[in-house]
Enzyme design. Sequence first.
Site, PDB file in Angstrom:
ATOM      1  N   GLU A 200      17.343  -3.616 -12.881  1.00  0.00           N
ATOM      2  CA  GLU A 200      18.206  -3.725 -12.038  1.00  0.00           C
ATOM      3  C   GLU A 200      18.188  -5.009 -11.108  1.00  0.00           C
ATOM      4  O   GLU A 200      16.937  -5.184 -10.625  1.00  0.00           O
ATOM      5  CB  GLU A 200      18.418  -2.721 -11.064  1.00  0.00           C
ATOM      6  CG  GLU A 200      19.233  -1.541 -11.404  1.00  0.00           C
ATOM      7  CD  GLU A 200      19.556  -0.330 -10.454  1.00  0.00           C
ATOM      8  OE1 GLU A 200      19.665  -0.631  -9.401  1.00  0.00           O
ATOM      9  OE2 GLU A 200      19.362   0.751 -10.835  1.00  0.00           O
TER      10      GLU A 200
ATOM     11  N   GLU B  35      13.925   4.607  -9.490  1.00  0.00           N
ATOM     12  CA  GLU B  35      13.744   4.726  -8.095  1.00  0.00           C
ATOM     13  C   GLU B  35      13.297   5.908  -7.499  1.00  0.00           C
ATOM     14  O   GLU B  35      14.223   6.429  -6.558  1.00  0.00           O
ATOM     15  CB  GLU B  35      14.955   3.860  -7.531  1.00  0.00           C
ATOM     16  CG  GLU B  35      15.173   2.541  -7.994  1.00  0.00           C
ATOM     17  CD  GLU B  35      16.141   1.760  -7.025  1.00  0.00           C
ATOM     18  OE1 GLU B  35      16.800   2.406  -6.131  1.00  0.00           O
ATOM     19  OE2 GLU B  35      16.257   0.725  -7.262  1.00  0.00           O
TER      20      GLU B  35
HETATM   21  C1  BGP Z   1      19.641   0.832  -6.402  1.00  0.00           C
HETATM   22  C2  BGP Z   1      20.299   2.084  -7.289  1.00  0.00           C
HETATM   23  C3  BGP Z   1      21.543   1.847  -8.064  1.00  0.00           C
HETATM   24  C4  BGP Z   1      22.345   0.929  -7.041  1.00  0.00           C
HETATM   25  C5  BGP Z   1      21.838  -0.075  -6.364  1.00  0.00           C
HETATM   26  C6  BGP Z   1      22.768  -0.935  -5.388  1.00  0.00           C
HETATM   27  O1  BGP Z   1      18.717   1.518  -5.442  1.00  0.00           O
HETATM   28  O2  BGP Z   1      19.374   2.063  -8.367  1.00  0.00           O
HETATM   29  O3  BGP Z   1      22.146   2.748  -8.495  1.00  0.00           O
HETATM   30  O4  BGP Z   1      23.358   1.839  -6.289  1.00  0.00           O
HETATM   31  O5  BGP Z   1      20.731   0.031  -6.049  1.00  0.00           O
HETATM   32  O6  BGP Z   1      22.841  -0.148  -4.308  1.00  0.00           O
HETATM   33  P1  BGP Z   1      24.024   0.128  -3.132  1.00  0.00           P
HETATM   34  O7  BGP Z   1      24.993   0.738  -3.927  1.00  0.00           O
HETATM   35  O8  BGP Z   1      23.526   1.059  -2.205  1.00  0.00           O
HETATM   36  O9  BGP Z   1      24.068  -1.300  -2.755  1.00  0.00           O
END
Ligand code: BGP
Length: 485
Positions: free
Chosen positions: A388, A170
């Site tokens: 993800e 990201e």
């Molecule tokens: C994405 C990241 C992850 C994870 C996920 C959920 O942007 O790659 O590392 O954190 O989001 O985000 P959050 O923890 O802010 O809910």
Amino acid sequence: MYYQKLKKFPKNFLWGAASAAYQIEGAFDEDGKGPSIWDTFSKIPGKTFNGTNGDIAVDHYHRYKEDVRLMSEMGLKAYRFSIAWSRIIPDGDGEINSEGLKFYDNLINELIRYHIEPIVTLYHWDIPQALQDKYNGWESRKNIQAFKKYCQTVFKAFGDRVKYWVTFNEQNVFTAMGYRWASHPPNISDVKRMYAANHIVNLANAEAINLFHQMVPQGKIGPSFGYGPTYPITADPNDVLAADNADDFNNNWWLDVYCRGTYPALVMNHLKDLGIAPEVTLDDKKLLKSAKPDFLGINYYHGGTFQQNQIEHPDKTSQHEKDFSKTDPYLMQPKDTQAQTPEMAMFNNVENPYLHKTQWGWEIDSVGFRITLRRVYEKYQLPIMVTENGLGAHDKLEGNNEVNDQYRIDYLQTHITEMQRALTDGVDLLGYCAWSFTDLLSWLNGYKKRYGFVYVDRDDNGPKNLTRIPKKSFYWYRDFIQKNS
Ligand code: BGP
């Protein structure tokens, strides 16, 4: 709704789950590890929820065997994790730390022992602090050489066993959060510097891909992008145009560079007009053109809905300042949004009246997942790995040690169905990694925003006993993988 006979997922489809080093490992200063920018940033008062950090996280560093055993019990075919650069080269570009290599070597071997395909992310936001101090991190071209050295070290060490590699996680999120909103390290709020750093990361991405293709010709590599489909709020052509503009600024600005080696003209021209465009040399252009990813990693949570911006000059009204603040999907309460988004007057982010939201206000949009996969595949014609997708929620551990996360099952089920529809539509898909395997640290939201299939008994106040407890979704995913449907 029309009827569609769904295609089956291929036999070798990589059903997986994902994580990132800083969010799970802990052991932040053990066995020679150097500090990363997250170790430093999370200690600045007020920057993370209640001062939570990854010092201990969920202690995966010491409990990786137990975690991999649970993965195998769940029947995972793949596990995506990231390597902490500062474990491998504690000061970023100096001595190699053999103990750091050993940890990942053991983890990879353990995964392979259980027939779980490792998918390794090279960079999930945690550059060694020493490089930030020495070179200003991603703002310097020297950092590209440091990254190459790190890549070379891990390709050499693990390229014989790891087939799938992700370069950057990201890039759109960590550059915006780190250099526009100062809500991630390196805690900067300067759009010109953001675009400059982003260009350097693009060059590092291209160098890593080219190096990988020389060193690990049988492997596959690509970046993971945080994609959000853009929708116009109405059929007014001006709103459609606004959504197209948002698509260029929020998605194509990165994806075109990764897949075509060129920046989209609309955004580049606009940035040049504002005097905030990155400096791109002829050699840079050649390098970007030369590097071809083998697949695209897509992280999908939600998209965005856009309307035309009613104001000619974004510096006139304050009403719209609020709206500008929504242009970044992962935004945390910016202060002076106007100064931070001078280039984003061409679209206005609004709420989508058709979508529900998670407990953290993220839109839930499973159809958007199908739209995402189709748009990205049709445009770039590269196989896609979903790296993800998942639901953050307040889970409750019941008295009988059960976590009844039916809402997560519903979320995953509807998203996977839309993914299957995209597969049926003709999208070439390699795998799906749900976020996340165990509960872990949410960068800015502490430990109470849980995503895992496995509950970890810790909270924002401390690590408690860190016991692992499979949730209802664990058993659901296990059965799902077994049937491959
Ligand atoms: C994405 C990241 C992850 C994870 C996920 C959920 O942007 O790659 O590392 O954190 O989001 O985000 P959050 O923890 O802010 O809910």
